[in-house]
Enzyme design. Structure first.
Site, PDB file in Angstrom:
ATOM      1  N   CYS A  47     -37.758 -16.453  16.022  1.00 45.70           N
ATOM      2  CA  CYS A  47     -36.692 -15.968  15.144  1.00 45.70           C
ATOM      3  C   CYS A  47     -37.073 -16.095  13.672  1.00 45.70           C
ATOM      4  O   CYS A  47     -36.930 -15.150  12.901  1.00 45.70           O
ATOM      5  CB  CYS A  47     -35.394 -16.732  15.423  1.00 45.70           C
ATOM      6  SG  CYS A  47     -34.028 -16.196  14.374  1.00 45.70           S
ATOM      7  N   CYS A  52     -35.998 -12.271  14.200  1.00 49.63           N
ATOM      8  CA  CYS A  52     -34.758 -11.800  13.599  1.00 49.63           C
ATOM      9  C   CYS A  52     -34.656 -12.035  12.093  1.00 49.63           C
ATOM     10  O   CYS A  52     -34.089 -11.207  11.381  1.00 49.63           O
ATOM     11  CB  CYS A  52     -33.566 -12.425  14.327  1.00 49.63           C
ATOM     12  SG  CYS A  52     -33.743 -14.172  14.741  1.00 49.63           S
ATOM     13  N   LYS A  55     -37.135  -9.619  10.213  1.00 54.62           N
ATOM     14  CA  LYS A  55     -36.675  -8.257  10.522  1.00 54.62           C
ATOM     15  C   LYS A  55     -35.410  -7.921   9.744  1.00 54.62           C
ATOM     16  O   LYS A  55     -35.271  -6.810   9.224  1.00 54.62           O
ATOM     17  CB  LYS A  55     -36.435  -8.126  12.021  1.00 54.62           C
ATOM     18  CG  LYS A  55     -35.989  -6.738  12.469  1.00 54.62           C
ATOM     19  CD  LYS A  55     -35.875  -6.681  13.980  1.00 54.62           C
ATOM     20  CE  LYS A  55     -34.950  -7.742  14.503  1.00 54.62           C
ATOM     21  NZ  LYS A  55     -34.911  -7.826  15.965  1.00 54.62           N
ATOM     22  N   TYR A 182     -32.666  -3.380  21.549  1.00 52.26           N
ATOM     23  CA  TYR A 182     -32.315  -3.657  20.154  1.00 52.26           C
ATOM     24  C   TYR A 182     -33.539  -3.663  19.245  1.00 52.26           C
ATOM     25  O   TYR A 182     -33.474  -3.185  18.105  1.00 52.26           O
ATOM     26  CB  TYR A 182     -31.533  -4.970  20.043  1.00 52.26           C
ATOM     27  CG  TYR A 182     -32.337  -6.232  20.267  1.00 52.26           C
ATOM     28  CD1 TYR A 182     -32.852  -6.946  19.199  1.00 52.26           C
ATOM     29  CD2 TYR A 182     -32.561  -6.717  21.555  1.00 52.26           C
ATOM     30  CE1 TYR A 182     -33.583  -8.104  19.389  1.00 52.26           C
ATOM     31  CE2 TYR A 182     -33.289  -7.882  21.753  1.00 52.26           C
ATOM     32  CZ  TYR A 182     -33.797  -8.559  20.679  1.00 52.26           C
ATOM     33  OH  TYR A 182     -34.522  -9.710  20.877  1.00 52.26           O
ATOM     34  N   HIS A 441      -6.258  -4.718   2.816  1.00 45.02           N
ATOM     35  CA  HIS A 441      -6.515  -3.344   2.383  1.00 45.02           C
ATOM     36  C   HIS A 441      -7.054  -3.312   0.958  1.00 45.02           C
ATOM     37  O   HIS A 441      -6.633  -4.113   0.123  1.00 45.02           O
ATOM     38  CB  HIS A 441      -5.193  -2.562   2.462  1.00 45.02           C
ATOM     39  CG  HIS A 441      -5.316  -1.129   2.080  1.00 45.02           C
ATOM     40  ND1 HIS A 441      -5.883  -0.184   2.896  1.00 45.02           N
ATOM     41  CD2 HIS A 441      -4.942  -0.481   0.949  1.00 45.02           C
ATOM     42  CE1 HIS A 441      -5.846   0.995   2.303  1.00 45.02           C
ATOM     43  NE2 HIS A 441      -5.280   0.835   1.109  1.00 45.02           N
ATOM     44  N   GLU A 446      -9.845  -3.902   8.258  1.00 49.93           N
ATOM     45  CA  GLU A 446      -8.419  -3.748   8.548  1.00 49.93           C
ATOM     46  C   GLU A 446      -8.169  -2.857   9.762  1.00 49.93           C
ATOM     47  O   GLU A 446      -7.110  -2.935  10.390  1.00 49.93           O
ATOM     48  CB  GLU A 446      -7.680  -3.198   7.343  1.00 49.93           C
ATOM     49  CG  GLU A 446      -7.978  -1.752   6.996  1.00 49.93           C
ATOM     50  CD  GLU A 446      -7.173  -1.253   5.802  1.00 49.93           C
ATOM     51  OE1 GLU A 446      -5.948  -1.421   5.796  1.00 49.93           O
ATOM     52  OE2 GLU A 446      -7.798  -0.682   4.873  1.00 49.93           O
TER      53      GLU A 446
END
Length: 452
Positions: A47, A52, A55, A182, A441, A446
């Site tokens: 990782c 990850c 990346k 992925y 908002h 939302e």
């Protein structure tokens, strides 16, 4: 924990210093254990060093391609745009070096001994290092992670894996990425945004198997509009280098294709070979996985395993939790196991998607009657930028109780938004609980409380 057993050199010897191994070693040492770790590559594991984390940094860099283009619609005058791959690559690798140092420091601060070499199990409670030194330990933890799978085909040695992708000297003009998961879709988004012509070749007929169908379809549509090509139901016949230096790829069901780089993103296999496990009574499972019980213990009571090498759930946060639970159980007198239900996951594609809980198909199979709520919208930023790219949020609920069984999102910042929402899904909240929450908002998030 119990008093140290002086018949052994260490209470715990961990093979592999990735996310799971580091957490287990650090916590075990904090519980008072004498701990050593052997790592033949670099402390931090897949990782941090070649997965990850670097990346995600490339993903950030790639996103500027669209952001700089869209800036003009927001009133910004941007000069000549020019991308320097070497600058990004070296900045990423420099940060990997920094993280590697921090991980080492964490172990050292907890008085964990680090051996920068390969280790194998050569007898009961016995570990032999590559240098020839032999040590003993009451408990051995295997946390060696996984490695990229490379298809067996003529010329496979001409391709690269995600490990090498971080060290390229230039962005290839034409990239063929093999795989539909992925890793394939993330690197497709990165290289496409940085100017490469990208083709994804997949032996099946869908991308991102295991994710909700609506999200898979939306990412495929958007990827095609961004110029990424797809070749489905295609397997390698062979790869050969042409006189001009390009790679000619022959595959089933499709015409040959020329590329400057072939990237294998065809899954990852548990890195369990050559550790001496079988001789100690640990029979490896399918794909080389180390079978363990819910406390991460193997069939041999003094050997444990955590992380990708067990092939339970190949995710870094899961490996960390397994390492924590192992250390608390064995050295902290706190029996612990990991709950694998409702684990959130994300794909840092362009745009990213994130998911937690059951897909619609899984929910219908398990519960029969379900209710599905969706919000299909164009983010405000895309409206101003003149982009037609739409986001999709999907909530799958039990048709009787209204309990949320799954939440699936594709759109800008979807993983950042889902992390908080995953808490609600894990807690068993209902659609009514979301409806009762006032919207924040104007945000994309939302939409989670406005779905009908």
């Amino acid at each position: 924990m119990a008093a140290a057993d002086t018949q052994y050199d260490y209470d715990l010897f961990t093979i592999g210093a990735g996310s799971g191994g580091v957490r287990a070693s650090r916590v075990a040492a904090a519980h008072g254990a004498r701990v050593a770790v052997a790592e033949e590559h670099r402390v931090g594991g897949t990782c941090v060093i070649r997965g990850c984390v670097p990346k995600k940094m490339l993903v950030y860099g790639a996103h500027f391609a669209e952001d700089l283009h869209d800036a003009a619609r927001f009133g910004w005058t941007v000069g000549e745009r020019r991308f320097d791959w070497i600058a990004l690559r070296d900045a990423v690798l420099a940060d990997v070096d920094r993280l590697n140092g921090l991980y080492r420091q964490t172990l050292e601060n907890n008085k964990v001994t680090i051996f920068d070499e390969r280790a194998t199990i050569t007898g009961p409670h016995e570990i032999t290092l590559a240098s020839g030194r032999t040590v003993t330990a009451r408990i051995v933890l295997v946390a060696t992670g996984a490695r990229p799978f490379v298809p067996d085909c003529p010329g496979a040695e001409l391709g690269i894996t995600s490990n090498e992708a971080f060290h390229l000297d230039a962005v290839p003009e034409r990239v063929l990425i093999a795989g539909g998961g992925y890793i394939a879709n993330e690197f497709a988004g990165i290289f496409n945004a940085l100017g490469a012509k990208v083709t994804i070749m997949n032996r099946g007929e869908t991308i991102l198997r295991g994710y909700d169908e609506a999200l898979r379809d939306r990412l495929l549509q958007i990827s095609l509009l961004k110029g990424i090509d797809f070749r489905f139901n295609a397997s390698f016949r062979g790869i050969a280098r042409s006189d001009g230096g390009a790679l000619r790829v022959s595959m089933t069901g499709h015409d040959d294709l020329e590329a400057d780089c072939v990237l294998f993103a065809t899954g990852r296999l548990p890195n369990s070979g050559g550790l001496g496990l079988e001789a100690q009574g640990v029979t490896l499972g399918e794909r080389g996985a180390i079978p363990v019980d819910r406390f991460s213990r193997t069939a041999t009571d003094w050997i444990y395993a955590v992380g990708d090498v067990t092939d339970r759930v190949q995710l870094t946060p899961v490996a960390i939790r397994e390492g924590q639970a192992f250390a608390d159980t064995v050295f902290g007198d706190q029996p612990s196991s990991v709950d694998y239900d409702c684990i959130p996951s994300a794909v840092f594609s362009h745009p990213p998607l994130a998911s937690v809980g059951m897909t619609e198909g899984e929910a219908r199979n398990a519960y029969g009657g379900v209710k599905v709520y969706q919000s299909d919208f164009r983010p405000m930023k895309n409206v101003i930028a003149g982009r037609n790219e739409r986001s999709l949020y999907k909530m799958v609920c039990d048709g009787t109780s209204g309990r949320i069984l799954g939440l699936h999102m594709i759109g800008p910042d979807a993983p950042e938004i889902l992390q908080a929402a995953a808490v609600a899904v894990k807690a068993g909240l209902t659609k009514a609980d979301f409806d009762a929450t006032v919207a924040l908002h104007p945000t994309m998030a939302e939409e989670l409380v406005l779905m009908r």
